[in-house]
Write an enzyme that holds these catalytic residues in place. Structure first.
Site, PDB file in Angstrom:
ATOM      1  N   HIS A  27       0.832  -1.211   0.000  1.00 55.69           N
ATOM      2  CA  HIS A  27       0.000   0.000   0.000  1.00 55.69           C
ATOM      3  C   HIS A  27       0.867   1.262   0.000  1.00 55.69           C
ATOM      4  O   HIS A  27       0.722   2.132  -0.862  1.00 55.69           O
ATOM      5  CB  HIS A  27      -0.916  -0.021   1.225  1.00 55.69           C
ATOM      6  CG  HIS A  27      -1.804   1.175   1.363  1.00 55.69           C
ATOM      7  ND1 HIS A  27      -3.115   1.177   0.940  1.00 55.69           N
ATOM      8  CD2 HIS A  27      -1.579   2.414   1.859  1.00 55.69           C
ATOM      9  CE1 HIS A  27      -3.644   2.375   1.168  1.00 55.69           C
ATOM     10  NE2 HIS A  27      -2.729   3.149   1.735  1.00 55.69           N
ATOM     11  N   GLU A  28       1.786   1.340   0.947  1.00 62.01           N
ATOM     12  CA  GLU A  28       2.620   2.545   1.050  1.00 62.01           C
ATOM     13  C   GLU A  28       3.516   2.685  -0.180  1.00 62.01           C
ATOM     14  O   GLU A  28       3.806   3.800  -0.613  1.00 62.01           O
ATOM     15  CB  GLU A  28       3.445   2.537   2.341  1.00 62.01           C
ATOM     16  CG  GLU A  28       2.636   2.481   3.651  1.00 62.01           C
ATOM     17  CD  GLU A  28       1.544   3.542   3.784  1.00 62.01           C
ATOM     18  OE1 GLU A  28       1.684   4.636   3.222  1.00 62.01           O
ATOM     19  OE2 GLU A  28       0.510   3.253   4.445  1.00 62.01           O
ATOM     20  N   HIS A  60       1.689   4.581  -2.755  1.00 65.52           N
ATOM     21  CA  HIS A  60       1.814   6.030  -2.521  1.00 65.52           C
ATOM     22  C   HIS A  60       3.185   6.530  -2.991  1.00 65.52           C
ATOM     23  O   HIS A  60       3.308   7.568  -3.630  1.00 65.52           O
ATOM     24  CB  HIS A  60       1.697   6.339  -1.021  1.00 65.52           C
ATOM     25  CG  HIS A  60       0.294   6.285  -0.487  1.00 65.52           C
ATOM     26  ND1 HIS A  60      -0.727   7.055  -0.980  1.00 65.52           N
ATOM     27  CD2 HIS A  60      -0.246   5.570   0.542  1.00 65.52           C
ATOM     28  CE1 HIS A  60      -1.835   6.822  -0.285  1.00 65.52           C
ATOM     29  NE2 HIS A  60      -1.577   5.920   0.629  1.00 65.52           N
ATOM     30  N   GLU A  98      -4.884   7.722  -2.692  1.00 65.57           N
ATOM     31  CA  GLU A  98      -5.405   6.425  -2.240  1.00 65.57           C
ATOM     32  C   GLU A  98      -5.705   5.522  -3.425  1.00 65.57           C
ATOM     33  O   GLU A  98      -5.649   4.307  -3.316  1.00 65.57           O
ATOM     34  CB  GLU A  98      -6.663   6.615  -1.388  1.00 65.57           C
ATOM     35  CG  GLU A  98      -6.372   6.994   0.052  1.00 65.57           C
ATOM     36  CD  GLU A  98      -5.494   5.993   0.798  1.00 65.57           C
ATOM     37  OE1 GLU A  98      -5.844   4.807   0.857  1.00 65.57           O
ATOM     38  OE2 GLU A  98      -4.442   6.396   1.305  1.00 65.57           O
TER      39      GLU A  98
END
Ligand code: ZN
Length: 492
Positions: free
Chosen positions: A257-258, A261, A287
């Site tokens: 997830h990170e 980003h 997101e």
């Protein structure tokens, strides 16, 4: 460099330093640094506000607008004007007072959560809400509703009218669908994801997967913090964190997830570095990228084809007898729970919907905060079929309201929906499964960079979606994506 650009360079230097302190506070700063650092941060914020609200800067910008500008300069000026407008309508002493209030409020919240005492938090929450309403009233354009002002701060072009339509669709489609999933006879076992997973081994896997995804360790670092997050100073310095627990998928998917980003930030064009337009387009667009990598790609079987043998090498005992197919099923298991940050892909946006409904009531209908715990629990029961028995696993679980971040939550759900719309379109442009199976994730990443990342804030989220997929935001793609994926998994 023009004079107005020099002003903004000074403002950005303050911002960069502030960001670095934030990062430091969450990762390495010693305990006693706290109150001293807070003073430095306060001074830096003031300096930032001084530079930005200097009347000379506004004059220079007005002059510059009459000249011929590059696309980047135009975007930077648009961002600067927006920022000046927001900063100048709030008196500096009120701004500083609010910073102090919210620091106090997060401390009170943390204690209240620990002692399961909502009453202890209620009075300061009321103050935070009334401050936020005040700020929104200062910023509002004529006739604009307060909650719309707050929403606009996180996601331009999305107001209650648009979000009512979006969440209305989720409620109508996903709540009954989740019911069918829960009734399904398909049973998925995932107990092997929890166990004796040594931290250094989890870290080895995290670095391996991050590198595979294209996270550039020359421009980024991976550290540890209580809650995973991404910080970017600019596109050449992007930092992510994770946390390690006895559930290996928790850290693994936090890292994916990170990294989503981070890939966004690293992909921003160099002409935007250290400018006001040098970050992702919006919260929701950010997101969309993190959740695209985490869920749409990262929970696909094809993603694990080139990676799974390495996972087994790192955890030979823990994953004994667990084949790839079994692993992929486990990481897609649907289990309605009470905690948003631990939610599976299908139920995640329902957690967000509950917060949206409550924020609307708080801001637009003056709901008494003391009614929150009960309403929160009722909504969880109605939409997710689970009911919190404590406020820690209910209304006090998120830090956002304590910080005054009203209007922030919807961007989490919007991001998932943006990602699904991109995915539906991109499937017509490329064969995801065979690319991933061959280990060519770079093709997907470069496509996203080309159509989204490189623009930074030069385009809004709705403009990006429209130029990429040919249509404005369409929430139906998200519902279709979820129903197709989980319908298949749960044989509905
Ligand atoms: Zn995120």
């Amino acid at each position: 460099m023009k004079e107005w650009e020099k002003y903004l360079e000074r403002a950005m230097a303050c911002q960069t330093a502030l960001t670095l302190f934030e990062w430091d506070n969450e990762t390495l700063a010693p305990e006693e640094a706290g109150s001293w650092t807070a003073r430095v941060q306060g001074t830096l914020s003031e300096m930032y506000q001084e530079v930005m609200t200097d009347p000379r800067l506004t004059e220079l910008i007005e002059e510059a607008e009459k000249e011929e500008l590059t696309d980047v300069q135009r975007a930077v000026i648009r961002e600067a004007k927006e920022e000046i407008r927001k900063l100048s309508c709030i008196p500096p002493e009120e701004y500083r007072a609010f910073q102090e209030l919210s620091a106090e409020s997060t401390r009170v919240w943390a204690k209240a959560r620990e002692s399961q005492d909502f009453e202890a938090f209620a009075p300061i929450l009321e103050k935070i809400i009334s401050c936020q309403k005040c700020f929104a009233a200062c910023q509002a354009r004529e006739g604009q509703k307060l909650y719309d002002v707050m929403l606009d701060n996180y996601e331009k072009g999305f107001d209650m009218e648009k979000l009512d339509e979006f969440f209305g669709m989720l409620k109508e489609e996903l709540v009954p669908f989740l019911h069918q999933v829960r009734e399904s006879r398909v049973r998925i076992s995932d107990e092997f994801l929890k166990g004796d997973y040594p931290e250094e081994k989890q870290r080895e896997l995290a670095e391996y997967v991050a590198e595979y995804m294209g996270f550039d360790f020359h421009k980024g670092v991976l550290a540890v913090s209580a809650h995973p997050f991404t910080t970017n100073l600019h596109n050449h310095d992007v930092r992510i964190t994770t946390h390690y627990s006895d559930r290996m998928d928790s850290s693994l998917f936090s890292v994916i997830h990170e990294c989503g980003h981070a890939l966004y930030e690293m992909g921003i064009g160099d002409e935007l570095t250290q400018t006001l337009a040098g970050q992702g387009a919006s919260m929701g667009m950010h997101e969309s990228q993190s959740r695209f990598f985490e869920n749409i790609i990262g929970r696909k079987e094809a993603f694990w084809i080139p990676l799974y043998s390495r996972v087994k090498e790192i955890f030979p005992e823990q994953l004994k007898g667990v084949g790839r197919e079994m692993f992929v099923k486990a990481i897609n298991k649907v289990e309605p729970g009470l905690i948003r940050t631990e939610a599976d892909e299908l139920t995640y946006s329902l957690h967000v919907m509950i917060r949206y409904e409550l924020e609307k009531l708080l801001i637009e209908e003056d709901l008494d905060v003391r009614e929150l715990p009960q309403l929160w629990a009722d909504k969880y029961e109605e939409y997710l079929g689970v009911r919190p028995t404590t406020v820690a696993e209910g209304v006090l679980q998120d830090i956002h309201w304590a910080q005054g971040s009203f209007g922030y939550f919807p961007s989490y759900a919007l991001g998932s929906a943006f990602g699904a719309q991109m995915y539906e379109y991109m499937k017509g442009q490329m064969d995801f499964d065979s690319l991933l199976a061959r280990g060519e994730i770079g093709v997907i990443r470069e496509y996203l960079r080309e159509h989204i990342h490189r623009y930074g804030k030069c385009r809004t989220s709705r403009e990006i979606l429209k130029e990429m997929t040919g249509e404005d935001f369409n929430p139906a793609c998200y519902v279709r994506y979820l129903k197709e994926k989980y319908g298949k998994l749960y044989q509905i």
